[in-house]
Every structure is written in C-alpha cells, then in structure tokens.
Motif scaffolding. Structure first.
Motif, mmCIF file in Angstrom:
data_model
loop_
_atom_site.group_PDB
_atom_site.id
_atom_site.type_symbol
_atom_site.label_atom_id
_atom_site.label_comp_id
_atom_site.label_asym_id
_atom_site.label_seq_id
_atom_site.Cartn_x
_atom_site.Cartn_y
_atom_site.Cartn_z
ATOM 1 N N LEU A 162 0.838 -1.197 0.000
ATOM 2 C CA LEU A 162 0.000 0.000 0.000
ATOM 3 C C LEU A 162 0.878 1.254 0.000
ATOM 4 N N ASP A 163 0.243 2.398 0.067
ATOM 5 C CA ASP A 163 0.996 3.649 0.151
ATOM 6 C C ASP A 163 0.223 4.645 1.008
ATOM 7 N N GLN A 167 0.147 2.826 4.530
ATOM 8 C CA GLN A 167 1.506 2.296 4.630
ATOM 9 C C GLN A 167 2.156 2.711 5.947
#
Length: 395
Positions: A162-163, A167
């Motif tokens: 993910l980001d 994240q």
C-alpha cells in the motif's frame, strides 16, 4: 579452520572470564549500515516536513532494529563458523537492497524495502532456530523471537504493498510489535515468555558491537562534513562552519567513548543479569544516541552550505534536536550502567533548551558553534569531575 563444524551446533563457546571479541566478518557486515545511515540522513534532508520527519523516524527505527537484532544473534552464534558467515553474507545482500530502497521507501520501493527487511529479520531468526539443537534452551528463545517477527512481517509486507497513510500506519504497527517483543519476553501462547536470564548474553561483545555502531554513525557525519566542504567555495566563514562540524563530532566521540563506553562494558560484563542490561542500555537506549548523531549530520550539511544569514526552521530544528537527542540518550545510557544521572549531561541539555528562543536571531554558524561548545563543555566537565580513574577498560 574449526574441526567438525557440521557435527556440533553453531553457538559460541563461552570461556570464563574471557571477552568474545568482535570478528572481522561482523565488521564487514557493518559496512552495509554505513550506507544505510547515510541514506537515512539524506532522506531527512530531502523530506524536511512533519510527514518526512515521521517517515525518517520509521526508517531509523527499522535500520537500528535490524542491525541490533543481528548483533544479538552474533552474540549467541559463532561468526567464525562457515555457516554463520554465509548467513551474514546473505543478510548483507538483503541489507544492501534495504539501504538502496530508502530514498523511495514511501513511494515506488516500499515493497522492496519491506521484503528486504522481513527477509533479514525472519531469515536470520529462522536460521538460528533451526540450527540450534533442540536440547539447548536458546532454541526455544529463538523460536519465540521468530514467531514475533513473522507476525510483524505481515504488517511490513502489507504496508509495502500500500501507500500513503495506510503504509505508515501498518509500518508503525509492525515497529510496535517488534519493539514490544523484548519487553514482553517474546511471549508465545502455550509456551510462555523468556526471561533476560535465559538470554545468556556475553556482555563485553554486546558493548563493543554497539560502540562500533556509534563509530559508524560518527563516520557518516565526518563523510558528510568532508564531502560538503569539498564541494563549496572555501571562505573564512565556510572554514569556521567546517571546524564547528568537525569539533562537534569529536565532542560526541569524547562524551561517549572517553568514559561511558568503558563503564558500560565493565558493568555488563560483571552483571548478574547481563541480558536485562543489554536489553535496556544497548538495545533501546542507544537508539536516541545514534539518531542524535544522524540528525546532527543533517544540520552540519545545511550549515556548511549556508553558514550566514538568519537560521531557518530546518537548521534550528536539526542543530538543536541532534545534540539534544544525543545527550539525552547518553544520559540515560550512563544512568543504566552507573545508577545515577550525570550533572554535566543535564546541564548540557538545559543549555540546548535555553538556546531555543535565541536560535531565530543567530546565524547558522553561530548556532552550530553554540551547540558544539555546549558538547565540548559537557565532555570537559565529565572528564574533570570523574577523572581518569573512572575509565577502566575491560581486558
């Protein structure tokens, strides 16, 4: 070459009253972290925002943790044996991938960073678990550590996929699991928790390993100072900034190594529970020391680039917070090994705090010089007050 390596386990052979010296392969392994520390300082310089500071903290916590866990493993396993050396070489490969992922760890290389980190943490612990005889009490301890790192690894990898906020949240959760593990004795249901008495730490080796990481961090600071000074125009004011940065690094070395490192090595070697002292003084309390040196290196680079004019927010924060973190860390470390707080260090912390309201009115060079003189004063005060008798290195 040691005979019958495959016929026995890989644990160090403890000899009474003998300090296990750090091996060349351990020093070779540390070279990867010279690069990692440099990458972290450059990341902070390139992302100097509240979010960037949080991201830098995550990276710093991860780098320190993977290094210090490896130091624990090489405290237990014998690095002179071929299989242990090969394990360290494999960790170096993953560590180099980890280090090169740092600049974009929160962008396109998050998964690479996470996979490299998990490979090091889980792979090292699995190696220790399955190469230790079932009859040895340390095997159960290795299994407990492995169990915790597998769980945290799920969060690391999920965060790497993910980001953004997700994240960061997942990686903070992973760090919370990993940093809680030693305090909780790596509790595992139906197996229970280990105690620090179970960890059979060779204190002198642990003290030497952590002292060498301080050298790594200080070395990174020297490299940044030299590289920056080499690339700018040499004037009287830039030379003064260069001297301030260099003397600041020397003062940090003096504060840590003149007395503290010898006292720490002596106390942990003589302790009835070296595992407890290693967990507190060397696993946790060395982190702010290293972080302080890294932040100070960021300050030195900024001051050398722009020594005149009024200090900006970035310069003020790094120039004050770096030495402050360092002194707080050393103060707590020396309290853990000596049993009381050093007045010289508390005075230095007070001076740095007092400089805060004055900092916006000072040039970067003057602010850097003020913090450097503060560190020098702390070192001189401690040296005079305690004297040479306090420095009794472990033979």
């Amino acid at each position: 070459m040691k005979a019958a390596e495959g016929a026995r386990n890989l644990l160090r052979v403890r000899k009474p009253h003998e300090h296990s010296r750090v091996t060349y392969v351990e020093l070779f392994f540390d070279l990867v972290f010279v690069f990692a520390v440099t990458q972290v300082s450059h990341f902070l310089l390139a992302h100097f925002t509240p979010l960037g500071a949080l991201q830098t903290l995550i990276l710093m916590l991860a780098i320190w943790w993977v290094w210090v866990y490896t130091s624990w493993i090489t405290n237990w396993l014998d690095p002179e044996l071929t299989r242990v050396r090969l394990m360290l070489f494999a960790l170096m490969c993953a560590g180099l991938l980890l280090s090169t992922s740092i600049p974009r760890a929160f962008e396109s290389r998050g998964l690479a960073f996470a996979l490299a980190f998990v490979a090091m943490q889980v792979g090292r612990s699995a190696f220790a678990t399955f190469t230790t005889p079932t009859s040895d009490p340390l095997r159960l301890n290795f299994f407990r550590i492995l169990s915790w790192l597998v769980i945290s690894g799920v969060f690391w990898i999920a965060g790497g996929v993910l980001d953004g906020t997700a994240q960061i949240a997942l990686w903070l959760a992973a760090l919370a699991i990993e940093y809680t593990g030693p305090v909780a004795g790596f509790y595992v249901p139906w197996i229970g928790a280990s105690t620090t008495q179970d960890w059979s730490v060779e204190g002198g080796h642990m003290a030497e390993r952590c002292a060498l990481f301080i050298i790594i961090a200080l070395g990174e600071s020297i490299v940044v100072t030299g590289a920056t000074f080499a690339g700018i125009e040499w004037t009287g004011i830039s030379f003064a900034a260069f001297v301030s940065a260099l003397f600041g690094a020397v003062a940090m070395w003096w504060i840590y190594f003149h007395i503290g490192v010898h006292l720490g090595a002596e106390r942990i070697s003589q302790s009835s529970d070296p595992g407890r002292l290693a967990r507190l003084a060397y696993t946790y309390l060395h982190l702010p020391i290293v972080a302080g040196i890294v932040v100070t290196a960021v300050s030195d680079e900024q001051v050398l680039a722009h020594p005149s004019g009024h200090a900006g927010v970035e310069v003020i924060l790094t120039t004050l917070i770096g030495p402050l973190l360092f002194l707080v860390g050393v103060l707590l470390f020396k309290r853990a090994v000596r049993g009381h707080l050093q007045p010289s260090h508390m005075a230095g912390i007070a001076v740095l705090i007092a400089l805060t309201p004055l900092a916006p009115f000072l040039s970067p060079l003057l602010l850097s010089a003020a913090t450097t003189l503060t560190l020098i004063g702390v070192g001189l005060w401690e040296a005079v007050s305690l004297g040479a008798a306090a420095r009794s290195p472990v033979e």
